[in-house]
Structures are given as structure tokens and as C-alpha cells.
Design a protein around this motif. Structure first.
Motif, short mmCIF file in Angstrom:
data_model
loop_
_atom_site.label_atom_id
_atom_site.label_comp_id
_atom_site.label_asym_id
_atom_site.label_seq_id
_atom_site.Cartn_x
_atom_site.Cartn_y
_atom_site.Cartn_z
N LYS A 113 12.56 120.93 54.36
CA LYS A 113 12.11 120.88 52.96
C LYS A 113 12.18 119.48 52.34
CE LYS A 113 11.46 125.31 53.05
NZ LYS A 113 10.08 125.84 53.15
N HIS A 114 13.10 118.65 52.79
CA HIS A 114 13.28 117.33 52.19
C HIS A 114 13.47 116.29 53.29
CE1 HIS A 114 14.06 119.58 48.50
NE2 HIS A 114 14.99 120.26 49.14
N GLY A 115 12.91 115.10 53.07
CA GLY A 115 13.07 114.02 54.04
C GLY A 115 13.29 112.69 53.34
N PHE A 116 14.12 111.84 53.93
CA PHE A 116 14.41 110.53 53.37
C PHE A 116 14.52 109.50 54.49
CE2 PHE A 116 16.31 113.60 50.51
CZ PHE A 116 15.95 113.15 49.24
N ALA A 117 14.11 108.30 54.21
CA ALA A 117 14.53 107.15 55.02
C ALA A 117 15.77 106.61 54.34
CB ALA A 117 13.44 106.09 55.06
N VAL A 118 16.82 106.38 55.12
CA VAL A 118 18.10 105.97 54.56
C VAL A 118 18.52 104.64 55.18
CG1 VAL A 118 20.53 106.61 54.24
CG2 VAL A 118 18.75 108.38 54.20
N ARG A 119 18.88 103.70 54.32
CA ARG A 119 19.35 102.39 54.77
C ARG A 119 20.79 102.22 54.30
NH1 ARG A 119 14.83 99.30 56.33
NH2 ARG A 119 12.84 100.22 55.68
N GLU A 120 21.73 102.46 55.22
CA GLU A 120 23.15 102.36 54.88
C GLU A 120 23.62 100.93 55.14
OE1 GLU A 120 25.34 105.98 56.51
OE2 GLU A 120 23.43 106.04 57.61
N PRO A 121 24.13 100.25 54.13
CA PRO A 121 24.58 98.87 54.34
C PRO A 121 25.82 98.83 55.23
CG PRO A 121 25.12 99.63 52.12
CD PRO A 121 24.27 100.69 52.74
N LEU A 122 25.81 97.88 56.16
CA LEU A 122 26.95 97.64 57.04
C LEU A 122 27.46 96.23 56.80
CD1 LEU A 122 25.40 99.10 60.34
CD2 LEU A 122 26.94 100.28 58.74
N GLN A 124 27.33 93.89 58.81
CA GLN A 124 26.25 93.05 59.31
C GLN A 124 24.99 93.90 59.41
OE1 GLN A 124 27.63 91.35 63.01
NE2 GLN A 124 28.62 89.63 61.97
N GLY A 125 24.03 93.67 58.54
CA GLY A 125 22.78 94.39 58.58
C GLY A 125 22.86 95.75 57.91
N GLU A 126 22.12 96.71 58.46
CA GLU A 126 22.06 98.05 57.88
C GLU A 126 21.88 99.07 58.99
OE1 GLU A 126 18.58 98.05 55.39
OE2 GLU A 126 17.22 98.15 57.09
N ARG A 127 22.19 100.31 58.67
CA ARG A 127 21.96 101.43 59.58
C ARG A 127 20.78 102.21 59.02
NH1 ARG A 127 25.97 106.44 61.23
NH2 ARG A 127 25.33 106.58 63.41
N LEU A 128 19.68 102.22 59.79
CA LEU A 128 18.43 102.81 59.33
C LEU A 128 18.21 104.16 60.00
CD1 LEU A 128 15.67 102.65 57.87
CD2 LEU A 128 14.83 101.32 59.83
N LYS A 142 18.34 114.24 62.28
CA LYS A 142 18.35 112.83 61.86
C LYS A 142 17.92 111.97 63.04
CE LYS A 142 22.06 113.54 58.48
NZ LYS A 142 23.39 113.09 57.98
N ILE A 143 17.20 110.89 62.74
CA ILE A 143 16.72 109.96 63.76
C ILE A 143 17.17 108.56 63.35
CG2 ILE A 143 14.71 109.02 64.96
CD1 ILE A 143 13.18 111.57 64.12
N TYR A 144 17.97 107.92 64.19
CA TYR A 144 18.54 106.62 63.87
C TYR A 144 17.90 105.50 64.69
CZ TYR A 144 22.36 108.86 61.31
OH TYR A 144 23.10 109.57 60.41
N ALA A 145 17.67 104.39 64.04
CA ALA A 145 17.26 103.18 64.77
C ALA A 145 18.44 102.65 65.55
CB ALA A 145 16.76 102.13 63.79
N THR A 146 18.16 102.06 66.71
CA THR A 146 19.19 101.44 67.54
C THR A 146 18.77 99.99 67.82
OG1 THR A 146 18.20 101.93 69.70
CG2 THR A 146 19.49 103.69 68.66
#
Length: 350
Positions: A113-122, A124-128, A142-146
Motif C-alpha cells: 500500500k505504501h512505498g518510500f525511498a529512504v536515505r538514512e544518514p551514516l 560516511q555517506g548514506e544508506r539508501l 525492503k531493497i537496499y543499495a550496496t
């Protein structure tokens, strides 16, 4: 600008994070009595970007992003798998499948029902990541960039599916478990006959519906030649045996919106307080010890012979995890896997 109610929630969450900085967002949502999606949505304009509900388009475009980490969980188990999206087949708005060497998913998109792109600050850089939620605000996938993700392609995908205006966050109560009918009302002879007549494991759920029998209820009643209850420790013993002799397995973990599957060996098993973990380079599993209340060994007939599984359930009869020997349609079950199950059954009986 946040509404009054959202401002209040943001204040409560900020206070909770101050008290328990290591608390994960899912557990924070449970503590605050809200859906996880509601906490993610507080970051719109800063850390979160709402996505259009074009789940089919998003999934069909995932192969271009390269290697990612997919995460699917339920209340008691987290399943993380690294790899590429390969064959994506989304059938209309309600169902889909992802097949590949590494990423293997069964998708129930009617629950998304709901979707977001999330950029968590780290530091160094971010977790996308891309994060998808059901109507109750619980995460379904959830699908995370590596480090191996094509970040420009991932950013372009997010831009392509960013919602022009943030959709309204309507959170509905979660589904309520239905009580089983009394055992005395189950046509046990009919159930056993239908079970023995199965040609494919996918017929199992249809059979449960036909006989109006709960899943754990069916496993309890059908007879030990088809399903046998084992001590909870048997599940860990099977993982340990598979790791020791290199037997490849299939591990299914799911929720109402997604089932995620690992096929291959398990090697590095680590117990931490309250958890049993698989910590391999491309596959991580985190299983909460206290969540597993019942474990069954189960045998289902197919055209390829008997298929054997270990199935774990929580106190409410919800499935937590399924474990099989690795196999492909048209191939018989691995004898090494059958030996593992037979051995844990033997240990249980001794």
C-alpha cells in the motif's frame, strides 16, 4: 509541514530514540503503537521520498540497478539476500514473482500500500533503500543499495517513480487471525486422502482451504507419517547438520506481502543472546529464539517423489520459516537432506 498529530508522534519518537538509541524502527513503531510506515513518513522532505504505487514498474526496472540486498521479515525472523534481480514477472496488480540465482521472491502485491525511498544518514555517506509497507504500516519488503549497486541507476529509478504529491497515509488495523474450527469437525479421512493425492507442493494451501482446516491444525491431525511435531531445538540442529556437511538448503521467510527464498549452503552459524543467525556473505538470517514455539517435519507427495520440510511456527500459529533441501522441479529430493530430517526425528524420539 507536519500536522499536529504528526508533530506529537515525531516528539514521542525523538524522546524514545534518546532513551533507547539502538532501538530498531520496527520495534520503535510497536512501542509507540503505530505502523512503521508512519515513522518513515515523518521523514518526507528530508530522509524519505514517497513513491507512486506502480509496484510493477519499480520491480520490472530493478534488474538495471545491479546487485542489491533484499530484506523480508516477519515478527520473529529476518531474511537478507544479496544478488541481482533477474527474471521479473508481475501478473497484474496483485501477484508477481522474481526468479534468479540469488534473488527469489513470491510477491503478493495486493498487500502493498505504501512505498518510500529512504536515505538514512551514516557517519560516511548514506544508506539508501526502497521500503514497501502494507495497509497496517508493516514492512513487507525492503531493497537496499550496496557497494556493488549501480547508484546512478538506483537514483534514476527513484526519480522515475517519485510521487508528484505525497499520498495520504491511511493506516488500517492489521488482519486478525481466524480461530480454527474444532478438531472434531475436520474431515480427517478426506484430508489424509487429499494430502496423499497431492502432485505438487503448491496444492497444499488449496487443500487446507477445501477442508477448512488451519495449517498447524492440519499438521497436528494428519498423522506422523505425513507430519510430526519435533522439539524446537530440531530446527537449529538441522541448520547445524546442513552447515557441517555442506548440504544445500532452501530457506523461506515471508509475511502477507512477500516470501523470500535462499537456495544454497549455509556456513557461518552464530548464536547471540536471544537469536540464532546465519552470517554468510550473500545470505543472512536472524531468527528470534523465543518466537519459535512449534516445529514440524512435513512430507508432501509430488510427481517428483516426497518433498520434506521443517516448518516453524509462533504461539499464534503463524509460520515463521520453512526449510527444505535444495531442489528444482523435475528433480527428486536430495537424499542428504532426507537423512538430516530423519536424524533430527531420531534424536527427538530418543
Amino acid at each position: 509541514m507536519l500536522s499536529h498529530s504528526n508533530t506529537e508522534l515525531a516528539t514521542r519518537w525523538s524522546r524514545l530514540r534518546g532513551e533507547k538509541p539502538a532501538l530498531r524502527i520496527r520495534d520503535a513503531a510497536a512501542t509507540l503503537g503505530v505502523g512503521e510506515a508512519e515513522l518513515v513518513a515523518l521523514g518526507v522532505g528530508q530522509t524519505a521520498t514517497p513513491l507512486t504505487a506502480d509496484w510493477r514498474g519499480i520491480l520490472n526496472d530493478m534488474p538495471a540497478v545491479g546487485r542489491v540486498m533484499c530484506l523480508t521479515r516477519n515478527e520473529h525472523c529476518v531474511h537478507e539476500r544479496h544478488g541481482r534481480f533477474e527474471e521479473v514477472d508481475v501478473k497484474g496488480a496483485h501477484a508477481g514473482i522474481v526468479l534468479g540465482t540469488d534473488i527469489d521472491l513470491r510477491l503478493f502485491l495486493g498487500q502493498w500500500k505504501h512505498g518510500f525511498a529512504v536515505r538514512e544518514p551514516l557517519k560516511q555517506g548514506e544508506r539508501l533503500s526502497l521500503q514497501f509497507f502494507d495497509g497496517a504500516g508493516e514492512a513487507v519488503h525492503k531493497i537496499y543499495a550496496t557497494d556493488e549497486t549501480d547508484r546512478p541507476a538506483f537514483d534514476a529509478l527513484i526519480a522515475r517513480y517519485t510521487a508528484a504529491t505525497p499520498p495520504e497515509m491511511k493506516i488500517a488495523p492489521g488482519a486478525v487471525d481466524t480461530a480454527d474450527r474444532p478438531d472434531s469437525e475436520i474431515d480427517l479421512d478426506g484430508l489424509r486422502a487429499a494430502w496423499r493425492a497431492m502432485k505438487d507442493t503448491h496444492e497444499f494451501f488449496g487443500m487446507l482451504g477445501k477442508f477448512k482446516v488451519g495449517r498447524v491444525q492440519a499438521l497436528r491431525l494428519v498423522g506422523e507419517d505425513l507430519a510430526r511435531e519435533l522439539p524446537v531445538r530440531s530446527l537449529r540442529a538441522a541448520f547445524e547438520a546442513a552447515a557441517a556437511d555442506g548440504t544445500p538448503v532452501m530457506v523461506f521467510v515471508g509475511n502477507r506481502g512477500c516470501i523470500q527464498i535462499h537456495t544454497g549452503p549455509v556456513k557461518r552459524l552464530v548464536a547471540t543472546p536471544g537469536w540464532f543467525n546465519v552470517l554468510d556473505p550473500d545470505f543472512n538470517l536472524h531468527l528470534r529464539d523465543e518466537g519459535v514455539v512449534r516445529v514440524f517435519s512435513v512430507r508432501k507427495p509430488t510427481e517428483d517423489g516426497i518433498v520434506t520440510s521443517l516448518e516453524a511456527f509462533d504461539a499464534n500459529g503463524r509460520n515463521i520459516l520453512l526449510m527444505f533441501g535444495a531442489r528444482k522441479p523435475g528433480k527428486p529430493e536430495l537424499e542428504d537432506w532426507r537423512a538430516i530430517v530423519a536424524n533430527v526425528e531420531k534424536q527427538a524420539a530418543s
